[in-house]
Design an enzyme around this catalytic site. Structure first.
Site, short mmCIF file in Angstrom:
data_model
loop_
_atom_site.label_atom_id
_atom_site.label_comp_id
_atom_site.label_asym_id
_atom_site.label_seq_id
_atom_site.Cartn_x
_atom_site.Cartn_y
_atom_site.Cartn_z
N VAL A 15 12.90 52.56 -89.50
CA VAL A 15 13.27 52.55 -88.09
C VAL A 15 14.12 51.34 -87.76
O VAL A 15 15.12 51.44 -87.04
CB VAL A 15 12.02 52.59 -87.19
N SER A 41 11.76 40.11 -97.89
CA SER A 41 13.08 40.69 -97.58
C SER A 41 14.10 39.64 -97.14
O SER A 41 15.27 39.96 -96.96
CB SER A 41 12.93 41.73 -96.46
N ARG A 100 1.43 50.78 -75.74
CA ARG A 100 1.83 52.04 -75.10
C ARG A 100 0.92 52.46 -73.94
O ARG A 100 1.40 52.98 -72.93
CB ARG A 100 1.88 53.17 -76.14
N CYS A 130 6.96 59.27 -81.98
CA CYS A 130 8.13 60.10 -82.24
C CYS A 130 7.94 61.54 -81.78
O CYS A 130 8.87 62.16 -81.25
CB CYS A 130 8.49 60.06 -83.73
N GLN A 157 5.63 67.70 -89.04
CA GLN A 157 6.25 66.39 -89.04
C GLN A 157 6.75 65.96 -90.43
O GLN A 157 6.04 66.04 -91.42
CB GLN A 157 5.26 65.35 -88.50
N GLY A 161 8.41 59.89 -91.06
CA GLY A 161 7.59 59.27 -90.04
C GLY A 161 6.54 58.33 -90.61
O GLY A 161 5.98 57.50 -89.88
N ARG A 236 1.58 67.24 -91.34
CA ARG A 236 2.65 66.67 -92.16
C ARG A 236 3.17 67.76 -93.10
O ARG A 236 2.39 68.42 -93.78
CB ARG A 236 2.13 65.49 -92.98
N HIS A 243 11.30 66.10 -87.07
CA HIS A 243 10.05 66.75 -86.71
C HIS A 243 10.34 68.05 -85.97
O HIS A 243 11.31 68.16 -85.22
CB HIS A 243 9.21 65.87 -85.79
#
Length: 337
Positions: A15, A41, A100, A130, A157, A161, A236, A243
């Site tokens: 993402v 990274s 959220r 998503c 999905q 994801g 899944r 999706h």
């Protein structure tokens, strides 16, 4: 307003890297982009047009001077670092589950409730799950036109994801089946190649999974319908990207498939397939920004109801694009100090 300094936290993930690409595609202005990730990274280089950015290690001091911070991390990392970013003066758009359902934090899909970006005093704006992101713009069209009595959602999905490891596992499992090699499971508890797994995230005491509960709770919050009767089964499937959702909506008043298609055509970010023999598929939606709606038909088992098939790229509209659209609202409405 000056061009903002933007940080992407979790910039090397599926993402996070897509957020960077979409910032470039949509020509979002910036004076600086700061890519933040784990120490492993640090030093990696990502390009955006003619500009190159080196990944920096995420630390408590990473947000000094940052105007907008996009988070594409786990909830635990967001819980730790979002308050630090806010304390440093940044507006935060968080893609995790951490904030959220916080009543003080707006949960935003711009096509549905983008006005909250201007209205809120919160320094944090949450990005939805998503599956929710591609569902609620369609439900919002119905709710505004005729009202909603009940919604039943079944999701199909893609493995993207679940991140990079899940993408790799689908590829490796598919190859292992054809070469008759033993399947090594890391990302999923069950084989994913040529299989459907009716479990996404952990099970709750109710028997629902966390993924299914997210769709229920987040849809209610975004639509402003706290008593909405909605249920979900999340599955899944062995698809890399995008999706799909089979959605049944019982409406308060009758809405014909023809009228519904007209309303969808006029809605931002949605592409309907009015003909019964034409329908969207995940392989076609991958890499695209639109929410596609097909298989629109009357539910003949109830007085007022519709069935439909909704498909969208889960990494783009489901996450990265939605977050960048929120950034655009922040800039357009001069919400930055």
């Amino acid at each position: 307003m000056k061009d903002p300094r933007i940080a992407i936290v979790g910039a090397t993930g599926v993402v996070g890297s897509e957020m960077l690409s979409i910032l470039g595609e949509r020509k979002v202005p910036y004076s600086e982009i700061r890519l933040l990730a784990s120490a492993d990274s640090a030093g990696e280089v990502y390009a955006l047009g003619s500009d190159e950015f080196q990944v920096e290690e995420l630390t408590d001091r990473s947000f000094e001077g940052v105007d907008i911070a996009l988070f594409a991390t786990s909830a635990s990392l967001a819980e730790k670092y979002v308050p630090i970013a806010v304390e440093a003066g940044a507006k935060v758009v968080d893609n995790s589950t951490a904030f959220r359902l916080d009543p003080h934090v707006p949960l935003v899909v711009p096509e549905v409730n983008g006005d909250l970006v201007m209205q809120t005093s919160s320094q944090i704006i949450a990005n939805p799950n998503c599956t929710t992101a591609q569902l609620v713009p369609v439900l919002n069209v119905i709710a505004k036109e005729v009202g909603i009595e009940r919604v039943v959602v079944s999701t199909y999905q893609a493995v993207s994801g679940a991140g990079k490891a899940a993408l790799d596992e689908l590829f490796e499992h598919t190859r292992a089946v054809f070469t008759q090699k033993e399947l090594e499971r890391k990302a999923f508890q069950h084989p994913i190649a040529f299989n459907c797994i009716p479990q996404i995230d952990l099970f709750l005491d109710s028997g629902y999974t966390k993924e299914e509960q997210k769709v229920i709770d987040e849809s209610r919050k975004i639509l402003g319908l706290p008593e909405l009767r909605i249920t979900c089964t999340a599955v899944r499937v062995p698809v890399f990207h995008a999706h799909a959702e089979s959605v049944n909506v019982e409406t308060t008043r009758e809405l014909t498939p023809e009228r519904f298609s007209e309303l969808l055509q006029a809605a931002d970010g949605i592409t309907p397939f009015p003909r019964a023999d034409e329908f969207p598929m995940q392989v076609d939606a991958a890499g695209d920004d639109s929410i596609y709606v097909g298989r629109i038909r009357k539910d003949e088992s109830v007085p007022c109801g519709l069935n439909m098939w909704i498909v969208a790229d889960n990494i783009r509209k489901g996450a990265a694009l939605n977050a960048v659209q929120i950034v655009e609202l922040l800039l357009d409405r001069s919400c930055l100090t």
